[in-house]
Design a protein around this motif. Structure first.
Motif, PDB file in Angstrom:
ATOM      1  N   GLY A 704       0.809  -1.220   0.000  1.00  0.00           N
ATOM      2  CA  GLY A 704       0.000   0.000   0.000  1.00  0.00           C
ATOM      3  C   GLY A 704       0.837   1.263   0.000  1.00  0.00           C
ATOM      4  N   VAL A 705       0.165   2.383  -0.288  1.00  0.00           N
ATOM      5  CA  VAL A 705       0.830   3.681  -0.408  1.00  0.00           C
ATOM      6  C   VAL A 705       0.139   4.683   0.498  1.00  0.00           C
ATOM      7  CG1 VAL A 705       1.470   5.552  -1.974  1.00  0.00           C
ATOM      8  CG2 VAL A 705       1.470   3.187  -2.796  1.00  0.00           C
ATOM      9  N   VAL A 706       0.939   5.441   1.238  1.00  0.00           N
ATOM     10  CA  VAL A 706       0.432   6.496   2.119  1.00  0.00           C
ATOM     11  C   VAL A 706       0.856   7.841   1.534  1.00  0.00           C
ATOM     12  CG1 VAL A 706       0.539   7.525   4.416  1.00  0.00           C
ATOM     13  CG2 VAL A 706       0.552   5.044   4.159  1.00  0.00           C
ATOM     14  N   HIS A 707      -0.097   8.781   1.392  1.00  0.00           N
ATOM     15  CA  HIS A 707       0.196  10.118   0.867  1.00  0.00           C
ATOM     16  C   HIS A 707       0.187  11.113   2.029  1.00  0.00           C
ATOM     17  CE1 HIS A 707      -0.283   9.124  -3.479  1.00  0.00           C
ATOM     18  NE2 HIS A 707      -0.992   8.133  -2.965  1.00  0.00           N
ATOM     19  N   LEU A 708       1.285  11.835   2.205  1.00  0.00           N
ATOM     20  CA  LEU A 708       1.410  12.824   3.275  1.00  0.00           C
ATOM     21  C   LEU A 708       1.589  14.201   2.640  1.00  0.00           C
ATOM     22  CD1 LEU A 708       3.847  10.696   5.413  1.00  0.00           C
ATOM     23  CD2 LEU A 708       1.513  11.259   6.052  1.00  0.00           C
ATOM     24  N   VAL A 709       0.593  15.065   2.856  1.00  0.00           N
ATOM     25  CA  VAL A 709       0.613  16.400   2.264  1.00  0.00           C
ATOM     26  C   VAL A 709       0.855  17.425   3.350  1.00  0.00           C
ATOM     27  CG1 VAL A 709      -0.679  18.070   0.898  1.00  0.00           C
ATOM     28  CG2 VAL A 709      -1.017  15.629   0.515  1.00  0.00           C
ATOM     29  N   GLY A 710       1.902  18.196   3.211  1.00  0.00           N
ATOM     30  CA  GLY A 710       2.218  19.228   4.189  1.00  0.00           C
ATOM     31  C   GLY A 710       1.447  20.509   3.901  1.00  0.00           C
ATOM     32  N   GLU A 711       0.735  21.006   4.896  1.00  0.00           N
ATOM     33  CA  GLU A 711       0.005  22.254   4.741  1.00  0.00           C
ATOM     34  C   GLU A 711       0.651  23.301   5.633  1.00  0.00           C
ATOM     35  OE1 GLU A 711      -4.451  23.979   5.602  1.00  0.00           O
ATOM     36  OE2 GLU A 711      -4.200  21.878   5.056  1.00  0.00           O
ATOM     37  N   SER A 712       1.121  24.386   5.038  1.00  0.00           N
ATOM     38  CA  SER A 712       1.889  25.388   5.779  1.00  0.00           C
ATOM     39  C   SER A 712       1.051  26.614   6.096  1.00  0.00           C
ATOM     40  CB  SER A 712       3.105  25.831   4.948  1.00  0.00           C
ATOM     41  OG  SER A 712       3.928  24.739   4.648  1.00  0.00           O
ATOM     42  N   GLU A 713       1.220  27.097   7.307  1.00  0.00           N
ATOM     43  CA  GLU A 713       0.592  28.352   7.692  1.00  0.00           C
ATOM     44  C   GLU A 713       1.687  29.351   8.006  1.00  0.00           C
ATOM     45  OE1 GLU A 713      -1.967  28.085  11.008  1.00  0.00           O
ATOM     46  OE2 GLU A 713      -2.398  30.236  11.092  1.00  0.00           O
ATOM     47  N   VAL A 714       1.595  30.527   7.441  1.00  0.00           N
ATOM     48  CA  VAL A 714       2.639  31.537   7.594  1.00  0.00           C
ATOM     49  C   VAL A 714       2.108  32.687   8.434  1.00  0.00           C
ATOM     50  CG1 VAL A 714       4.216  33.072   6.387  1.00  0.00           C
ATOM     51  CG2 VAL A 714       3.556  30.916   5.348  1.00  0.00           C
ATOM     52  N   VAL A 715       2.880  33.089   9.441  1.00  0.00           N
ATOM     53  CA  VAL A 715       2.526  34.240  10.271  1.00  0.00           C
ATOM     54  C   VAL A 715       3.719  35.171  10.349  1.00  0.00           C
ATOM     55  CG1 VAL A 715       0.798  33.018  11.634  1.00  0.00           C
ATOM     56  CG2 VAL A 715       3.184  33.013  12.371  1.00  0.00           C
ATOM     57  N   ALA A 716       3.464  36.456  10.398  1.00  0.00           N
ATOM     58  CA  ALA A 716       4.543  37.433  10.476  1.00  0.00           C
ATOM     59  C   ALA A 716       5.223  37.338  11.835  1.00  0.00           C
ATOM     60  CB  ALA A 716       3.988  38.832  10.257  1.00  0.00           C
ATOM     61  N   LYS A 717       6.537  37.413  11.823  1.00  0.00           N
ATOM     62  CA  LYS A 717       7.241  37.309  13.088  1.00  0.00           C
ATOM     63  C   LYS A 717       7.302  38.670  13.782  1.00  0.00           C
ATOM     64  CE  LYS A 717      12.089  38.056  11.825  1.00  0.00           C
ATOM     65  NZ  LYS A 717      13.434  37.444  11.828  1.00  0.00           N
ATOM     66  N   LYS A 718       7.652  38.664  15.026  1.00  0.00           N
ATOM     67  CA  LYS A 718       7.681  39.895  15.814  1.00  0.00           C
ATOM     68  C   LYS A 718       8.670  40.878  15.202  1.00  0.00           C
ATOM     69  CE  LYS A 718       6.433  37.588  20.122  1.00  0.00           C
ATOM     70  NZ  LYS A 718       6.843  37.259  21.518  1.00  0.00           N
TER      71      LYS A 718
END
Length: 744
Positions: A704-718
């Motif tokens: 079998g095959v496992v699909h791992l999708v990275g979802e990125s959230e970007v926030v402004a740094k201090k």
């Protein structure tokens, strides 16, 4: 799961963001395996051992350009797709040019002369015989020009280029050997200037935004002009009723977009052909009946007399004249669906003569009926032909609208491939015709915009002012890119370049100055559209680059990878894991956060990057680029999947199956090559170990095959500026949360 990445963002275009990563897991059952063998070649640009699948280019452009039966067939088909916009211009050109009426009878000759020479110079000479040659492996449009420049000079803002990219058969440029020094100097300046790179991307976004603006304005002005003709048959049709009837047609037009243009595609060409035939016939009839002396307009001296009499008003009226060439950009943008020769043939033999006849006939009619200029088109139709012409006019306006709406969907797809637009759902509506796509979110936004413009302006005069700005802006940007291509790629003689700039470039700038004068009379509309679209594109592309540079500067080395996978608390799971990332070089940092929270790994890991090249298409056999990562006790591979900006992405299951087949081919060829090099030194031990490794991959595939999708959230740094906090924390976050986040 979520985990905040620590550390500062590197300076290069990414100094104001912190990235937060999340993982999603979807399990897919084993795929049926079918192996094939193909010779691979070795490259070293990925730091570790690399391989590339090499095959033949299956380009059918030779047949399209050299088989005359095919050319004639495509030429006829192109009539319905390419010329709907420019073909419906006779509906409103004279009424838009003389909004305050005709003051002198010879002004008609001056305007007719302007129309004739403008159509000859811009659509025919510039586009048909010059711009079409700047196609990108058969594809046209602003992105095609930008991709040519990006391939020749390293002006991309994301450092994801690889040596192997230039081995793709569609990538190579055929360059002349003359005038190399000037071209190299320009290329060097572009590559060293960050401002030049940003400006080129900015110009591409601007041109794209203006074409999308055309997608809003074309349906409005075309349908409103065509439906307005019904008031000639019945006085009961007031302006208000005409507007609402137009809105009803527009809503129906957008509601059927999901079915795809191929469902009605075969009816387009005959209808537009009939439209051209009727226009030409009526034009010849009016020419003979009213005033054959309008042929004096072939003398450009009437243009100078027109400006002498009217001065400022003549310059302002150019905003109406330019509507005669609306839709010209479609000649270039749609060349990929046909061929250069077929469009050259259909334009020269059918469209151009029909348009000239139509405008000459209308001018002849107006010479005897100055007072009917506001309804020139329908007033000049002989009584018995009114209803047939009305039906065909409405049909032609719908087709013109359809072509621009479809073109807008294609442009959105291309913008997605460059990381310049938020991810939206793209539906491919035809298995028969490439490039026919439907974007649901954009479709409904376009519908709302069209309805709003139609209800807001209610007449074609102000819409025409807005339309003119969008048209001329795109033409001017095309000329700018073309000059750059002439210098760098074609290495055209400097005298020809100067001639082009002084003639065509000057004419376009004069028209641009005229349409900008009407900014407050509706001209602000396309600029407002462009500003909104470019804001979206800029925000998305800027943060996209920040994320890429972050991952690039925090990628996982081979040593760190071995350290991670050799932990004693890891559990080994049978199967294959696909990790998706936008990073081309190295292992993405998301991998470390995954294993920190899920202490288990499949026996085979494949890190996949889906990447767009600055080419229109990548042959399927050249799509996958693999390398084996040096890791102990686990099989780890890097895979770059390369697409062109007009390529159709395969469906999920098909993509998985093809990728695994190519991985099997790669590993088999790698083992064979490795064993041949080492055999005799290690008495065949390497060969046995590698063959065993192939067995592990096959078994993992079955598990079998496992699909791992990275979802990125970007926030402004201090410490980030107020503007960058607004852009990152609010604008980008709003787009990300309200649009789709998918691997295309």
């Amino acid at each position: 799961m979520a985990h905040r990445l620590s550390g500062d963002i590197p300076d290069m275009s990414s100094s104001d963001a912190i990235v937060k990563e999340e993982n999603e897991e979807v399990v897919v059952g084993p795929s049926e395996r079918k192996s094939s063998r193909q010779k691979l070649r070795r490259y070293d640009s990925l730091d570790l051992e690399s391989r590339k699948l090499h095959g033949h280019d299956h380009d059918h452009s030779y047949a399209k350009e050299n088989n005359w039966s095919v050319i004639l067939h495509l030429a006829f088909q192109s009539i319905g797709i390419v010329y709907g916009d420019i073909g419906t211009s006779p509906l409103y050109v004279f009424s838009s040019t003389f909004p305050d009426g005709i003051k002198h009878n010879d002004d008609i000759l001056g305007v007719l002369s302007l129309i004739i020479y403008t159509i000859t110079l811009i659509p025919v000479i510039k586009y048909v015989f010059i711009v079409l040659k700047a196609n990108d492996n058969g594809e046209g449009g602003t992105f095609a020009l930008y991709s040519l420049i990006c391939r020749y000079a390293k002006v991309g803002l994301i450092p994801n280029a690889e040596v192997e990219d230039r081995e793709v058969s569609n990538y190579q440029l055929s360059l002349p050997n003359e005038r190399e020094k000037r071209a190299s100097r320009i290329q060097s300046k572009l590559e060293k200037s960050h401002f030049a790179k940003v400006f080129l991307l900015f110009a591409t976004m601007l041109g794209t935004s203006m074409v999308i603006g055309d997608g809003v304005l074309t349906p409005c002005i075309s349908v409103l002009s065509a439906v307005g003709g019904i008031k000639e048959a019945t006085p009961a049709m007031t302006e208000e009723r005409i507007v609402w009837a137009s809105v009803g047609i527009l809503v129906c037009l957008f509601m059927v977009q999901r079915f795809g243009t191929d469902k009605v595609g075969y009816t387009f060409a005959p209808i537009i052909f009939i439209w051209f035939a009727l226009n030409a016939s009526i034009g010849v009839y009016n020419f003979i009946k009213y005033d054959p002396t309008v042929l004096k307009a072939l003398n450009p001296n009437y243009i100078f007399r027109f400006f002498q009499r009217n001065k400022m008003d003549a310059w302002i009226s150019l905003g109406g004249v330019v509507l005669a060439i609306t839709g010209t950009e479609a000649l270039f943008a749609d060349v990929g669906h046909f061929s250069v020769r077929s469009i050259q043939l259909s334009m020269s033999a059918i469209t151009y003569p029909a348009l000239i006849c139509a405008y000459v006939g209308q001018a002849s009619f107006l010479r005897k009926h100055n007072d009917l200029v506001s309804d020139t088109f329908y007033k000049s139709i002989p009584g018995k032909l009114y209803w047939p012409m009305f039906v065909v006019a409405v049909s032609a306006s719908i087709i013109a609208s359809q072509a621009m709406i479809s073109g807008t969907f294609s442009i959105i797809q291309q913008s997605l491939s460059l990381g310049c637009f938020p991810r939206v759902k793209v539906v491919h509506t035809s298995d028969k015709y490439e490039g026919q796509v439907y974007v649901p979110e954009i479709n409904y936004l376009l519908m709302l915009a069209c309805v709003g413009v139609t209800l807001g302006f209610k007449n074609t005069t102000q819409i025409g002012n807005a339309y003119g700005i969008a048209v001329v802006f795109v033409m001017t940007l095309t000329s700018s890119f073309l000059v750059l291509i002439m210098v760098m790629i074609w290495k055209t003689h400097i005298l020809y370049i100067i001639t082009y700039v002084l003639t065509i470039g000057t004419v376009e700038l004069v028209y641009l100055s005229s349409v900008l004068y009407k900014f407050d009379q509706g001209g602000y509309l396309p600029l407002a559209f462009a500003a909104a679209l470019m804001t979206i594109m800029y925000v998305w592309n800027s943060v996209f680059r920040k994320k890429y540079f972050y991952e690039l500067n925090h990628k996982i080395t081979s040593e760190k990878l071995n350290e991670i996978v050799n932990r004693t608390n890891f559990r080994r799971i049978p199967g294959i894991a696909f990790f998706y990332s936008e990073l081309v070089q190295g292992i993405p940092p998301i991998f470390k956060h995954y294993v920190d929270h899920v202490p288990a790994l499949q026996s085979v890991l494949v890190f996949i990057t889906i990447k767009s090249l600055p080419v229109s298409k990548v042959p399927a056999e050249e799509r996958f680029l693999f390398r084996k990562v040096e890791a102990k006790e686990i099989d780890v591979f890097r895979c770059v999947v390369r697409y062109g900006y007009t390529d159709v992405r395969t469906e999920h299951e098909s993509f998985e199956k093809i990728l695994l087949e190519k991985l099997d081919e790669f590993e088999t060829e790698r083992v064979a090559s490795h064993s041949n090099e080492e055999n005799g030194v290690l008495d065949g031990r390497v060969e046995k170990e590698d063959i065993k490794a192939i067995g592990r991959i096959v078994e993992a595939w079955k598990d079998g095959v496992v699909h791992l999708v990275g979802e990125s959230e970007v926030v402004a740094k201090k410490g980030s500026s107020f503007g960058k906090r607004i852009m990152i924390n609010y604008a980008y976050s709003f787009l990300r949360r309200n649009l789709r986040q998918i691997i295309n």
